[in-house]
Design a protein around this motif. Structure first.
Motif, short mmCIF file in Angstrom:
data_model
loop_
_atom_site.label_atom_id
_atom_site.label_comp_id
_atom_site.label_asym_id
_atom_site.label_seq_id
_atom_site.Cartn_x
_atom_site.Cartn_y
_atom_site.Cartn_z
N ARG A 268 86.67 36.75 56.83
CA ARG A 268 88.07 36.32 56.68
C ARG A 268 88.33 35.82 55.26
NH1 ARG A 268 89.54 31.07 59.30
NH2 ARG A 268 91.62 30.62 58.53
N SER A 269 87.35 35.10 54.68
CA SER A 269 87.53 34.64 53.30
C SER A 269 87.57 35.83 52.35
CB SER A 269 86.41 33.67 52.91
OG SER A 269 85.18 34.35 52.69
N GLY A 270 86.82 36.88 52.68
CA GLY A 270 86.85 38.07 51.84
C GLY A 270 88.22 38.73 51.83
N THR A 271 88.90 38.76 52.99
CA THR A 271 90.25 39.34 53.01
C THR A 271 91.21 38.49 52.18
OG1 THR A 271 90.88 38.18 55.06
CG2 THR A 271 89.85 40.36 55.28
N HIS A 272 91.07 37.16 52.23
CA HIS A 272 91.92 36.30 51.40
C HIS A 272 91.74 36.64 49.92
CE1 HIS A 272 93.83 33.33 54.04
NE2 HIS A 272 92.73 33.35 54.77
N ALA A 273 90.48 36.78 49.49
CA ALA A 273 90.20 37.06 48.08
C ALA A 273 90.75 38.42 47.67
CB ALA A 273 88.70 36.99 47.83
N LEU A 274 90.57 39.43 48.51
CA LEU A 274 91.07 40.77 48.18
C LEU A 274 92.59 40.80 48.14
CD1 LEU A 274 88.54 42.84 50.30
CD2 LEU A 274 88.74 42.89 47.81
N LEU A 275 93.25 40.10 49.08
CA LEU A 275 94.71 40.03 49.04
C LEU A 275 95.18 39.34 47.76
CD1 LEU A 275 95.48 39.08 52.76
CD2 LEU A 275 96.14 41.20 51.61
N ASP A 282 91.41 47.70 50.31
CA ASP A 282 90.07 47.13 50.50
C ASP A 282 90.09 46.00 51.53
OD1 ASP A 282 88.99 48.87 48.65
OD2 ASP A 282 89.15 47.48 46.98
N ALA A 283 91.13 45.17 51.48
CA ALA A 283 91.26 44.08 52.46
C ALA A 283 91.40 44.64 53.87
CB ALA A 283 92.45 43.20 52.12
N LEU A 284 92.16 45.73 54.00
CA LEU A 284 92.32 46.36 55.30
C LEU A 284 91.00 46.93 55.80
CD1 LEU A 284 94.18 47.28 57.59
CD2 LEU A 284 94.78 49.28 56.21
N GLU A 285 90.25 47.56 54.91
CA GLU A 285 88.95 48.13 55.30
C GLU A 285 87.98 47.03 55.75
OE1 GLU A 285 85.29 50.87 53.51
OE2 GLU A 285 86.87 50.12 52.17
N LEU A 286 87.93 45.93 54.99
CA LEU A 286 87.04 44.83 55.37
C LEU A 286 87.45 44.24 56.72
CD1 LEU A 286 84.81 42.76 54.86
CD2 LEU A 286 86.43 41.45 53.48
N ALA A 316 94.27 41.55 58.30
CA ALA A 316 94.31 42.99 58.06
C ALA A 316 95.75 43.50 58.20
CB ALA A 316 93.38 43.71 59.02
N ALA A 317 96.51 42.93 59.13
CA ALA A 317 97.90 43.34 59.30
C ALA A 317 98.72 43.00 58.05
CB ALA A 317 98.50 42.66 60.53
N VAL A 318 98.46 41.84 57.46
CA VAL A 318 99.13 41.48 56.21
C VAL A 318 98.79 42.49 55.12
CG1 VAL A 318 99.22 39.75 54.38
CG2 VAL A 318 99.31 39.03 56.77
N ALA A 319 97.51 42.86 55.03
CA ALA A 319 97.09 43.85 54.03
C ALA A 319 97.81 45.18 54.25
CB ALA A 319 95.58 44.04 54.09
N ALA A 320 97.92 45.60 55.51
CA ALA A 320 98.62 46.86 55.80
C ALA A 320 100.08 46.77 55.40
CB ALA A 320 98.48 47.18 57.28
N ALA A 321 100.72 45.64 55.69
CA ALA A 321 102.14 45.48 55.34
C ALA A 321 102.34 45.52 53.84
CB ALA A 321 102.67 44.17 55.92
N ARG A 322 101.45 44.86 53.09
CA ARG A 322 101.60 44.87 51.64
C ARG A 322 101.28 46.24 51.05
NH1 ARG A 322 99.43 38.76 50.01
NH2 ARG A 322 101.02 37.69 51.27
N HIS A 323 100.60 47.06 51.84
CA HIS A 323 100.37 48.45 51.47
C HIS A 323 101.49 49.34 52.00
CE1 HIS A 323 97.63 51.15 49.57
NE2 HIS A 323 97.39 51.88 50.63
N GLN A 324 102.54 48.71 52.59
CA GLN A 324 103.70 49.38 53.16
C GLN A 324 103.32 50.35 54.27
OE1 GLN A 324 107.02 48.38 52.19
NE2 GLN A 324 105.60 46.81 51.47
N ASP A 325 102.34 49.98 55.07
CA ASP A 325 101.89 50.78 56.21
C ASP A 325 102.32 50.07 57.50
OD1 ASP A 325 100.60 52.21 58.16
OD2 ASP A 325 98.60 52.11 57.24
N ARG A 326 103.57 50.28 57.90
CA ARG A 326 104.10 49.58 59.07
C ARG A 326 103.37 49.95 60.36
NH1 ARG A 326 108.31 46.81 61.12
NH2 ARG A 326 109.45 46.66 59.16
N PRO A 327 103.06 51.21 60.64
CA PRO A 327 102.39 51.51 61.91
C PRO A 327 101.07 50.77 62.08
CG PRO A 327 103.26 53.52 60.94
CD PRO A 327 103.42 52.46 59.90
N THR A 328 100.24 50.73 61.01
CA THR A 328 98.97 50.02 61.11
C THR A 328 99.19 48.53 61.28
OG1 THR A 328 97.86 51.70 59.76
CG2 THR A 328 96.80 49.54 59.94
N ALA A 329 100.14 47.97 60.54
CA ALA A 329 100.43 46.54 60.67
C ALA A 329 100.87 46.21 62.09
CB ALA A 329 101.52 46.13 59.67
#
Length: 466
Positions: A268-275, A282-286, A316-329
């Motif tokens: 979870r800390s890794g996703t924070h850092a990648l975001l 990368d955050a979504l993949e992690l 991961a949903a936040v990462a998808a949204a910031r990647h403009q991927d609504r279905p995944t989010a």
């Protein structure tokens, strides 16, 4: 899960004896050659001066809008408006209006693309958070955190070897200090967390030197927890590169601890850092990888595992949204919703604040990133008084941003004032708050009534204006 690393639940507190801000090992960490103490004093004073200068340097330009920052870095890079606009697939008119403030700033994914083309950190375009205390009791201790993370002794145990006659700390004592600082983080007292981190990190590094066995594994779990706290806090104050370094250390210690929940928390800390670094794919993949691995741990409805898995889905949903991927989010949000339903109520296992309310708060933040402002307005009036201040303030800032974008100036300003009353540090050092205050001032009279005066005063406190 081992009782010695049992996380706190919501509302639970820990009894504390010694001050956690103090280095648990009060003896000075000096090199073997022991230089003249007068040299050490001189170097310390120089480092303190450099730290203060760095703190003030980071504050320069806080009053600039995102558009003005883009223009500054574009000119520094030697690009014309047509060239930069073409590199990110937009018209010159689009870029010109953003730089002049004639249209709202780009979405965060487009800002990340602009940062990549201009070869600057994403935070430099958004405006770095700057930790400034309300008085002079604390200085900016981020340089001391950097020194602790970059301790050269961590590069090679073989080269440096053990320190003679060193008494290593006990994991149980160290965890008490770490949990208290986690409580400070959730309370929004970031200055206290940063002041405590150098000593906590040195202790965590010593825990990793315990002899092989169960105690070392518990020590590694505490080290992972400490470095997770460092990664999350550093991301919050704009130190994205240091945040990634701390997250990597957290995951490495968690790997060695062989504790699945420690590893999930570290991920979870890794996703924070990648975001924080704008690396959304990368955050979504992690997040996906960690969630698939942890899913095997939730068969018995362990509330800690449910909470950690739920938060990984939300990040991961936040990462998808910031990647403009609504279905995944949307898919990830639904997975988190099902886990929150299984948990049954809002909890705070492993400082996740996970539960039905936090899922809804993330849903609103995601809709804001996806520019669905009407949804945020219609559903954003949520009671967050029972949530930890860090979560409550983050939501109020998002809601205020949406209200501002819809032209509801008074309501937006009211949300920001309530957020500032809850945690001045989190509000006054947030770049999104500064951008919102600048937009509110454009929509309000500059002179006249009491409201305008209060708005200007808050903009000055938050360094949104000079």
């Amino acid at each position: 899960m081992d009782a010695s690393i049992e996380p706190l639940e919501a509302g639970q507190s820990v009894r504390h004896a010694p001050d956690p801000r103090a280095d648990p090992d009060p003896r000075p960490h000096l090199p073997a050659s022991r230089p003249d103490p007068r040299d050490l004093v001189g170097r310390y004073r120089e480092s303190q001066t450099e730290s203060r200068e760095a703190a003030h340097m980071r504050g320069l330009g806080d009053h600039l809008s995102i558009g003005e920052r883009i223009a500054f870095y574009r000119e520094r890079r030697g690009y014309t408006q047509p060239v930069l606009a073409g590199l990110v697939g937009h018209s010159t008119d689009w870029l010109s209006k953003i730089e002049r403030g004639a249209r709202k700033p780009p979405r965060i994914d487009k800002l990340a693309e602009l940062a990549r083309v201009l070869r600057v950190p994403l935070g430099d375009l958004m405006g770095q958070p700057l930790l400034m205390e309300d008085d002079d009791r604390h200085m900016d201790d981020v340089p001391a955190v950097r020194d602790a993370l970059m301790n050269p002794r961590r590069l090679s145990k073989l080269l440096f070897g053990p320190t003679a006659d060193r008494q290593l700390p006990r994991p149980e004592q160290a965890q008490t200090f770490v949990e208290r600082s986690w409580g400070d983080y959730q309370a929004g007292v970031l200055g206290d967390v940063i002041a405590a981190l150098p000593g906590l990190l040195r202790t965590a590094q010593e825990l990793e030197d315990l002899p092989p066995g169960d105690e070392r594994r518990r020590g590694l779990a505490v080290s992972a927890r400490t470095h997770h706290l460092a990664a999350t806090t550093l991301a919050k104050v704009g130190e994205s590169d240091l945040s990634w370094l701390a997250a990597e250390r957290a995951m490495r210690a968690a790997d060695e601890s062989e504790d699945p929940l420690s590893l999930a928390s570290a991920a979870r800390s890794g996703t924070h850092a990648l975001l924080a670094n704008g690396r959304y794919a990368d955050a979504l993949e992690l997040g996906d990888t960690a969630a698939a691995w942890l899913a095997r741990q939730v068969d018995e409805d362990d509330p800690a595992a449910l909470s950690l898995l739920g938060m990984i889905h939300l990040r991961a949903a936040v990462a998808a949204a910031r990647h403009q991927d609504r279905p995944t989010a949307s898919t990830l949000l639904e997975r988190a919703t099902r886990l929150a339903d299984r948990l049954g109520s809002d909890g705070n296992y492993w400082q996740t604040c996970f539960g039905p309310t936090n899922v809804e708060l993330h849903r609103l933040s995601i809709e804001l990133d996806l520019e669905n402002i009407p949804y945020v307005i219609d559903h954003g009036n949520i009671d967050v008084d029972h949530m930890p201040p860090e979560r409550a303030v983050s939501h109020r800032i998002d809601y205020a941003r949406a209200l501002c974008l819809s032209g509801r100036v008074d309501d937006a300003f009211s949300e920001l004032r309530e957020a500032e009353r809850t945690s001045p540090q989190l509000v006054r050092n947030n770049p999104r708050v500064r951008e919102t205050l600048r937009d509110l001032r454009k929509q309000s009279p500059v002179t006249g009534g009491r409201h305008s005066s209060e708005l200007l005063a808050m903009a000055q406190r938050c360094r949104a204006v000079q």
